[in-house]
Enzyme design. Structure first.
Site, mmCIF file in Angstrom:
data_model
loop_
_atom_site.group_PDB
_atom_site.id
_atom_site.type_symbol
_atom_site.label_atom_id
_atom_site.label_comp_id
_atom_site.label_asym_id
_atom_site.label_seq_id
_atom_site.Cartn_x
_atom_site.Cartn_y
_atom_site.Cartn_z
ATOM 1 N N ASP A 334 0.841 -1.213 0.000
ATOM 2 C CA ASP A 334 0.000 0.000 0.000
ATOM 3 C C ASP A 334 0.869 1.254 0.000
ATOM 4 O OD1 ASP A 334 0.862 -0.818 2.587
ATOM 5 O OD2 ASP A 334 -0.443 0.688 3.482
ATOM 6 N N GLU A 335 0.266 2.341 -0.402
ATOM 7 C CA GLU A 335 0.807 3.685 -0.208
ATOM 8 C C GLU A 335 2.291 3.789 -0.557
ATOM 9 O OE1 GLU A 335 -2.187 5.343 3.226
ATOM 10 O OE2 GLU A 335 -0.503 4.147 3.937
ATOM 11 N N CYS A 336 2.609 3.437 -1.804
ATOM 12 C CA CYS A 336 3.997 3.549 -2.255
ATOM 13 C C CYS A 336 4.107 4.708 -3.251
ATOM 14 C CB CYS A 336 4.449 2.245 -2.910
ATOM 15 S SG CYS A 336 6.127 2.363 -3.572
#
Ligand code: ACM
Length: 536
Positions: A334-336
């Site tokens: 997630d959230e890269c």
């Protein structure tokens, strides 16, 4: 409460319709989650120290199940069962009986004693939990507990009944992790998702990379108050900790004895700043980097262009696979942010060499490569729903958190899915709109009743794809949860609502019945000295 006037057979779904008042009677018993089918009988049975526990079926686990039940009876009800009593609690495993499935059981309390029958030790364990709940609602009578005679036939709706704990934003010791596992077990949950690495701390000792424990496990200081506060303040205190391999194995073993699979999460390619603080050569810029003290999403991520990144992750995952025998490893995903990959020649060269279109496809390349490593280690990959972007790895399981859409797309594309949307499964959100009178939380509003309304199988899933929804999970992120007491406050009783959503039949969902049965659950939690949130 247990003085029942008539014998009523109740498939729980027809409680209200059958007119015998049995629904009310069942609501007087503290079953949480509600079993599939309960048939209340007229008589009563008193369990006392004259009773014995016996086992049949020859399974290795029966001995420890018997010991666990004997301990429960002694500690919770003061009943020390004898070796050869006249009356018996019989634990019977019938491996060839297909009625029970992998986790189902039948509990019968009659003149002849108590029987728990199942096809597996898992089922026996769940039958024991139901018996304990029945005993809680029983009457104390000289040296024993008197309970209603009844038959329960029960099996879970979903195979994935999970709870998550983030031990990276704040560290929780093994003692508390085991307590947390106890809470899952009493709720018949079977997955503990252990979020072990983050920007703000890496909690897993890895032999080949000792700096992960020396450097990545500690940050210089932590935020005081909320991320949104301006100016931000920090406490000036070094903070951290990590688990040795022996400690993690101890947790795995403890969970196994409660029929819970531990799913370790090692975050990549984002949320990796703590690892990069120790091994900056695995980032795009080469560092230097510090273990992050601020929550949120950070630009420094594992470089997808360097072969050293994949060597490091393969070595780490190989050690992780030896600690955690379960079939799954969660790799985050997630959230890269893609800022660094866009700027870095090696990442751009990888995009060109692999014929990828953009950085999203580079992330997909990254995850697929990691899936290959995990499959080689005999493990399945799980990732948050961002792993859908740029193309999903072939055998990946998707955990949907940014709503249900990721899960719907994945299931309809033939991938297994765990549903844990922020709307119903984020137990770091406020539990009341009166935020002033609640401990500081990340934000949001997720009351107990809303968790109870969670439906993991949305109508958008194609009829022939329903089986891809493995189940759901409650998540406890700990940016604003720094103590075990606060973790308990945030997790419970929302965990109880999630447990009922995931175990009980959808048609039996009834919030009034749930809250009435929860009265017993609160007593149980008081006995266990759990700092749960008291209902209004
Ligand atoms: C997540 O909450 N970032 C999975």
């Amino acid at each position: 409460m247990r003085k029942l006037l008539s014998t009523c057979f109740i498939a729980v779904s027809i409680l209200v319709l059958n007119g015998c008042g049995a629904g009310d009677q069942i609501n007087q018993i503290g079953f949480v989650p509600l079993p599939t089918e309960i048939s209340l009988e007229k008589g009563e049975t008193t369990i006392n120290q004259e009773w014995a526990i016996i086992e049949n079926g020859g399974h290795d686990d029966l001995r420890s199940l018997k010991e666990l039940l004997a301990e429960n009876l002694a500690v919770d009800y003061g009943i020390s069962v004898s070796r050869q009593g006249g009356q018996k609690i019989a634990l019977n495993i019938e491996p060839d009986n297909p009625t029970f499935g992998k986790e189902g059981y039948a509990l019968a309390v009659s003149e002849d004693g108590v029987k728990i029958n199942a096809g597996t030790p898992n089922g026996i364990f769940y039958g024991i939990q139901t018996l304990r709940q029945l005993l809680d609602s029983g009457d104390k009578t000289d040296g024993g507990i008197t309970i209603n005679q009844l038959t329960v036939n029960d099996a879970p709706r979903f195979q994935w009944r999970g709870m998550h704990l983030d031990v990276a934003r704040h560290f929780f010791d093994v003692k508390f992790v085991k307590r947390y596992i106890d809470y899952l077990a009493m709720h018949k949950m079977n997955i503990f998702h252990w979020h072990l690495t983050e920007d703000q701390g890496w909690r897993v000792a890895i032999d080949q990379y000792p700096k992960l424990a020396e450097i990545s496990a500690y940050r210089d200081e932590s935020l005081i108050g909320h991320y949104r506060d301006k100016p931000r303040q920090y406490d000036g205190k070094r903070y951290g900790g990590f688990y040795s391999k022996d400690e993690m194995r101890e947790v795995v073993q403890y969970a196994k004895g409660r029929y819970i699979t531990v799913v370790p999460e090692i975050e990549m390619p984002g949320h990796a700043k703590a690892a990069l603080a120790a091994y900056p050569e695995l980032s795009c810029t080469g560092g230097p980097h510090k273990v992050e003290k601020l929550w949120g999403v950070h630009k420094e991520v594992f470089c997808a262009g360097k072969k050293e990144t994949f060597e490091f992750l393969e070595n780490v995952l190989t050690e992780v696979a030896t600690i955690f025998p379960g079939p799954y490893v969660h790799i985050g995903g997630d959230e890269c942010p893609k800022n660094r990959w866009k700027e870095h020649d090696l990442d751009q060269q990888r995009i060109a060499a692999e014929g990828l279109h953009d950085e999203h496809e580079l992330q997909s390349y990254f995850i697929k490569r990691i899936e290959g490593i995990l499959n080689g280690l005999g493990k399945r990959l799980i990732g948050w729903d961002e792993i859908l972007e740029g193309g999903l790895a072939p055998g990946a399981i998707v955990q949907s958190w940014r709503g249900m859409d990721g899960g719907i797309a994945a299931a309809n594309a033939g991938h297994e899915v765990i549903m844990s949307p922020t709307s119903h499964a984020y137990f770091d959100y406020y539990q009341s709109e009166d935020k002033e009178n609640e401990p500081l939380a990340i934000g949001g509003f997720l009351p107990l009743e809303k968790v109870y309304q969670f439906e993991p199988v949305p109508p958008e899933i194609d009829q022939d794809k329903l089986h891809y929804i493995l189940g759901g999970q409650g998540n406890v992120w700990t940016e604003y949860i720094s103590t075990p007491e606060k973790a308990e406050y945030m997790a419970i009783p929302r965990m109880s609502a999630m447990a009922e959503v995931l175990w009980s039949q959808e048609k039996d969902r009834d919030y009034e019945s749930f809250t009435s049965r929860m009265k017993w659950q609160y007593k149980r939690l008081d006995r266990m000295k759990v700092n749960y949130r008291k209902p209004e």
